[in-house]
Design an enzyme around this catalytic site. Structure first.
Site, short mmCIF file in Angstrom:
data_model
loop_
_atom_site.label_atom_id
_atom_site.label_comp_id
_atom_site.label_asym_id
_atom_site.label_seq_id
_atom_site.Cartn_x
_atom_site.Cartn_y
_atom_site.Cartn_z
N GLN A 1 0.83 -1.20 0.00
CA GLN A 1 0.00 0.00 0.00
C GLN A 1 0.87 1.26 0.00
O GLN A 1 0.64 2.19 0.77
CB GLN A 1 -0.94 -0.01 1.21
CG GLN A 1 -1.89 -1.18 1.21
CD GLN A 1 -2.76 -1.23 2.45
OE1 GLN A 1 -2.86 -0.28 3.21
NE2 GLN A 1 -3.42 -2.36 2.65
N CYS A 2 1.83 1.29 -0.87
CA CYS A 2 2.83 2.35 -0.92
C CYS A 2 2.81 2.98 -2.31
O CYS A 2 2.46 2.34 -3.29
CB CYS A 2 4.20 1.73 -0.63
SG CYS A 2 5.62 2.82 -0.79
N GLY A 3 3.21 4.22 -2.39
CA GLY A 3 3.32 4.87 -3.68
C GLY A 3 4.32 4.19 -4.61
O GLY A 3 4.25 4.32 -5.83
N PHE A 4 5.25 3.44 -4.03
CA PHE A 4 6.26 2.73 -4.82
C PHE A 4 5.84 1.29 -5.15
O PHE A 4 6.57 0.57 -5.81
CB PHE A 4 7.61 2.72 -4.09
CG PHE A 4 8.19 4.09 -3.92
CD1 PHE A 4 8.67 4.81 -4.99
CD2 PHE A 4 8.25 4.67 -2.66
CE1 PHE A 4 9.20 6.09 -4.83
CE2 PHE A 4 8.77 5.94 -2.48
CZ PHE A 4 9.25 6.65 -3.57
N THR A 5 4.66 0.87 -4.69
CA THR A 5 4.20 -0.51 -4.91
C THR A 5 4.24 -0.92 -6.38
O THR A 5 4.57 -2.08 -6.67
CB THR A 5 2.80 -0.70 -4.30
OG1 THR A 5 2.88 -0.46 -2.89
CG2 THR A 5 2.27 -2.10 -4.53
#
Length: 161
Positions: free
Chosen positions: A37-41
């Site tokens: 659940q990360c912007g980098f996912t």
């Protein structure tokens, strides 16, 4: 082959089996702390592309889910595995969730961060999707931050294969 300390580490895999790094002796490793659940996912896609492209030549990517950064990996092992498969078709090995910083950091991550420091000499992992590149002799040769996209590692990986 080197008897690097990296080969002494082990971790639980997402499926509960034991994952021994000694099983990857002689391969180039890309070890990454991940989160769903990360912007980098979306980097999962690039990591899997690297794995598929270079695995036959000796690259193994290993993901280590971590919930230490913004609680961005809250799921169970089965939830993490299902998410990675459904959304990104992840085919590379995934460990069970670990801590990468602090007194509860997994011993592998304590080793990685003490061996190759980040910007300004910091040992701490700053965020999800920090990547450590290990050569065929088990030596940590590079560390890349979250902003470095997997496809930017191609030339580094090719040099080691």
């Amino acid at each position: 082959m080197s008897d690097s300390p990296i080969y002494r580490f082990h971790a639980a895999a997402l499926d509960g089996r034991e994952m021994n790094l000694a099983d990857y002796r002689g391969q180039v490793l890309l070890i990454v702390n991940t989160a769903s659940q990360c912007g980098f996912t979306p980097q999962y896609a690039g990591l899997d592309q690297l794995y598929r492209q270079y695995h036959e030549r000796g690259l193994t990517v290993i993901g280590f889910p971590c919930n230490q950064f913004g609680q961005q990996e809250p799921g169970s092992a089965s939830e993490i595995g299902a998410f990675c498969q459904k959304n990104y078709g992840v085919s590379f090995p995934m460990a069970d969730k670990v801590d990468v910083n602090g007194p509860t950091a997994h011993p592998l991550w304590q080793y990685l961060t003490s061996t190759k420091r980040g910007f300004f000499g910091t040992r701490k992992v700053k965020w999800n999707f920090t990547k450590f590149l290990i050569n065929r002799d088990g030596r940590v040769v590079a560390r890349f931050g979250s902003l470095t996209k997997p496809e930017a590692l191609t030339r580094h990986i090719e040099k080691l294969l």
